[in-house]
Design a protein around this motif. Structure first.
Motif, PDB file in Angstrom:
ATOM      1  N   ASP A  46       0.874  -1.161   0.000  1.00 13.58           N
ATOM      2  CA  ASP A  46       0.000   0.000   0.000  1.00 13.58           C
ATOM      3  C   ASP A  46       0.920   1.223   0.000  1.00 13.58           C
ATOM      4  O   ASP A  46       2.144   1.095   0.128  1.00 13.58           O
ATOM      5  N   LEU A  47       0.327   2.395  -0.163  1.00 15.37           N
ATOM      6  CA  LEU A  47       1.148   3.591  -0.334  1.00 15.37           C
ATOM      7  C   LEU A  47       1.998   3.917   0.893  1.00 15.37           C
ATOM      8  O   LEU A  47       3.201   4.192   0.748  1.00 15.37           O
ATOM      9  N   PRO A  48       1.460   3.877   2.121  1.00 16.67           N
ATOM     10  CA  PRO A  48       2.327   4.180   3.275  1.00 16.67           C
ATOM     11  C   PRO A  48       3.482   3.196   3.441  1.00 16.67           C
ATOM     12  O   PRO A  48       4.617   3.603   3.717  1.00 16.67           O
ATOM     13  N   ARG A  49       3.212   1.894   3.273  1.00 16.76           N
ATOM     14  CA  ARG A  49       4.308   0.925   3.410  1.00 16.76           C
ATOM     15  C   ARG A  49       5.307   1.062   2.276  1.00 16.76           C
ATOM     16  O   ARG A  49       6.517   0.836   2.463  1.00 16.76           O
ATOM     17  N   ALA A  50       4.825   1.439   1.077  1.00 14.61           N
ATOM     18  CA  ALA A  50       5.740   1.671  -0.040  1.00 14.61           C
ATOM     19  C   ALA A  50       6.721   2.785   0.305  1.00 14.61           C
ATOM     20  O   ALA A  50       7.934   2.674   0.045  1.00 14.61           O
ATOM     21  N   ARG A  51       6.211   3.845   0.901  1.00 11.99           N
ATOM     22  CA  ARG A  51       7.101   4.961   1.275  1.00 11.99           C
ATOM     23  C   ARG A  51       8.105   4.540   2.339  1.00 11.99           C
ATOM     24  O   ARG A  51       9.274   4.924   2.286  1.00 11.99           O
ATOM     25  N   LYS A  52       7.657   3.733   3.291  1.00 11.50           N
ATOM     26  CA  LYS A  52       8.572   3.264   4.337  1.00 11.50           C
ATOM     27  C   LYS A  52       9.702   2.418   3.762  1.00 11.50           C
ATOM     28  O   LYS A  52      10.825   2.442   4.263  1.00 11.50           O
ATOM     29  N   GLY A  53       9.394   1.638   2.724  1.00 14.00           N
ATOM     30  CA  GLY A  53      10.390   0.738   2.156  1.00 14.00           C
ATOM     31  C   GLY A  53      11.197   1.312   1.016  1.00 14.00           C
ATOM     32  O   GLY A  53      12.072   0.636   0.479  1.00 14.00           O
ATOM     33  N   ALA A 315      11.967 -12.405   6.354  1.00 12.41           N
ATOM     34  CA  ALA A 315      12.847 -11.277   6.659  1.00 12.41           C
ATOM     35  C   ALA A 315      12.515 -10.041   5.836  1.00 12.41           C
ATOM     36  O   ALA A 315      12.940  -8.937   6.177  1.00 12.41           O
ATOM     37  N   ILE A 316      11.755 -10.216   4.742  1.00 14.64           N
ATOM     38  CA  ILE A 316      11.253  -9.070   3.979  1.00 14.64           C
ATOM     39  C   ILE A 316       9.824  -8.777   4.420  1.00 14.64           C
ATOM     40  O   ILE A 316       9.493  -7.663   4.819  1.00 14.64           O
ATOM     41  N   GLY A 317       8.955  -9.742   4.329  1.00 14.61           N
ATOM     42  CA  GLY A 317       7.601  -9.623   4.853  1.00 14.61           C
ATOM     43  C   GLY A 317       6.641  -8.902   3.942  1.00 14.61           C
ATOM     44  O   GLY A 317       5.614  -9.441   3.541  1.00 14.61           O
ATOM     45  N   ASP A 318       6.940  -7.655   3.608  1.00 18.02           N
ATOM     46  CA  ASP A 318       6.128  -6.869   2.697  1.00 18.02           C
ATOM     47  C   ASP A 318       7.011  -5.777   2.117  1.00 18.02           C
ATOM     48  O   ASP A 318       8.235  -5.773   2.322  1.00 18.02           O
ATOM     49  N   VAL A 319       6.397  -4.855   1.396  1.00 17.78           N
ATOM     50  CA  VAL A 319       7.186  -3.838   0.703  1.00 17.78           C
ATOM     51  C   VAL A 319       8.004  -2.974   1.666  1.00 17.78           C
ATOM     52  O   VAL A 319       9.064  -2.451   1.301  1.00 17.78           O
ATOM     53  N   GLY A 320       7.528  -2.854   2.904  1.00 18.62           N
ATOM     54  CA  GLY A 320       8.287  -2.095   3.889  1.00 18.62           C
ATOM     55  C   GLY A 320       9.599  -2.746   4.275  1.00 18.62           C
ATOM     56  O   GLY A 320      10.465  -2.099   4.869  1.00 18.62           O
ATOM     57  N   GLY A 321       9.773  -4.027   3.925  1.00 17.42           N
ATOM     58  CA  GLY A 321      10.993  -4.739   4.267  1.00 17.42           C
ATOM     59  C   GLY A 321      12.081  -4.689   3.220  1.00 17.42           C
ATOM     60  O   GLY A 321      13.125  -5.351   3.377  1.00 17.42           O
ATOM     61  N   LEU A 322      11.889  -3.925   2.155  1.00 18.85           N
ATOM     62  CA  LEU A 322      12.908  -3.853   1.101  1.00 18.85           C
ATOM     63  C   LEU A 322      14.281  -3.398   1.615  1.00 18.85           C
ATOM     64  O   LEU A 322      15.311  -3.912   1.157  1.00 18.85           O
ATOM     65  N   PRO A 323      14.353  -2.438   2.550  1.00 19.42           N
ATOM     66  CA  PRO A 323      15.682  -2.061   3.048  1.00 19.42           C
ATOM     67  C   PRO A 323      16.459  -3.224   3.651  1.00 19.42           C
ATOM     68  O   PRO A 323      17.695  -3.243   3.610  1.00 19.42           O
ATOM     69  N   ALA A 324      15.756  -4.215   4.221  1.00 18.38           N
ATOM     70  CA  ALA A 324      16.459  -5.376   4.787  1.00 18.38           C
ATOM     71  C   ALA A 324      17.168  -6.154   3.687  1.00 18.38           C
ATOM     72  O   ALA A 324      18.290  -6.654   3.885  1.00 18.38           O
TER      73      ALA A 324
END
Length: 356
Positions: A46-53, A315-324
């Protein structure tokens, strides 16, 4: 998603494949709609998690499943033949238009935050402005009629990428099954209509995605196409012998065409044992990246997550986990320049080389 701290600056990601439009459409039809604009714990994007990741955009797929009820999908084994049943062109076009309309409505609902992109310039402008860059893609060309009238209209509306086939046969080609262990040489290649589709896509400037096509179909496209060869969400068959992955010979052909492979996060296409196990270490993705870089070079490997269409490593989980994931590349010795290439620059490069 991993809750280990990521101290490095957020790197933007332009991703080669997700099924978010499909997931949103299916949820609404099942009476379980969720917002793309508001943060959710459901699904992957979703848009907020996309921004976080740092998810800056990507190819948003419009895929029409043979079974479209979430409850029915959950009740059927993954190998059930009903998942791979053939579709009529009118029903596939109707469902594709629903997903395309949903993309346009997201753009309207989030003015200045979401942008449908029709060229490489659009993508760059959107990323510079901090907008989510959506490139519309069809996964499996069942919506396209034999006279290509639908293709003309969809292209005019904003379609910029197409996979001739998903993992089921259609009028254009055979697709590879989700088979493990298996060679990708599982069936026939392009039909005469499939060859016409490739020629038309070349003339129109549409990207052609080879991720679900048989090995024979791959070589048919390689002989016909005058554009870079792209597999938006596939991995190395040498590491994970799934029919959905690419042999070294296929990788060499993609390299020769100055094309690109997007690394798929689906655990069954990553693991040597082909298991659907979310406890798959990020080092497994790094192994695929190492192999792909060794065959393709540093300019021809990207990400093709398959978010909202697969089981991703925990360890990724969703789009917010891309930095991992990007941190795992860093820990493996990848420098900042190579990480940026894999994360977004290589996708923009191949889109430009394809004439968009």
């Amino acid at each position: 998603m991993s809750d280990s701290p990521i101290s490095q600056p957020l790197v933007p990601v332009f991703d080669g494949h997700n099924d978010t439009l499909l997931k949103l459409e299916m949820r609404e039809q099942d009476g379980r709609a969720r917002s793309f604009i508001e943060e959710s714990k459901e699904d992957h994007i979703d848009l907020p998690r996309a921004r976080k990741g740092g998810f800056a955009g990507g190819l948003f797929a419009m895929f029409v499943p043979s079974v479209r009820s979430q409850s029915e999908i959950r009740a059927l084994p993954n190998s059930d033949p009903r998942h791979f049943g053939r579709l009529s062109q009118p029903e596939a076009l109707d469902y594709t238009l629903r997903m395309m309309s949903r993309a346009f409505r997201l753009e309207q609902q989030a003015p200045g935050a979401v942008r449908i992109c029709r060229s490489s310039r659009d993508i760059k402008d959107a990323m510079t402005a901090g907008q989510l860059a959506m490139v519309l893609h069809i996964e499996g060309a069942e919506a396209i009629d034999p006279d290509f009238a639908a293709l003309d209209v969809l292209h005019a509306a904003g379609l910029r990428s197409i996979g001739p086939v998903w993992s089921r046969r259609n009028i254009f080609s055979d697709g590879v099954p989700m088979a493990f262990p298996s060679s990708p040489d599982t069936g026939d290649g392009l039909t005469d209509l499939g060859r016409d589709l490739v020629r038309r896509c070349n003339r129109m400037g549409l990207l052609i995605d080879l991720s679900h096509i048989t090995e024979k179909g791959f070589w048919d496209v390689a002989r016909l196409s005058d554009r870079p060869l792209i597999a938006s969400h596939s991995n190395a068959h040498a590491i994970c012998p799934s029919a959905r992955n690419l042999t070294d010979r296929q990788l060499d052909a993609i390299a020769e065409s100055k094309g690109l492979v997007g690394i798929n996060f689906h655990v069954a296409f990553l693991r040597e044992d082909g298991r659907h196990n979310a406890d798959t270490p990020l080092e497994t993705i790094v192994r695929h990246a190492d192999h792909l870089i060794s065959r393709l070079g540093e300019d021809h490997v990207g990400l093709g997550s398959d978010f909202d269409g697969c089981v991703v490593p925990r360890a990724i989980g969703d789009v917010g986990g891309l930095p991992a994931l990007l941190d795992a590349f860093r820990q493996a010795g990848y420098g900042d320049d190579l990480i940026a290439r894999i994360a977004w620059r290589n996708w923009l490069g191949v889109i430009e080389r394809s004439g968009l």
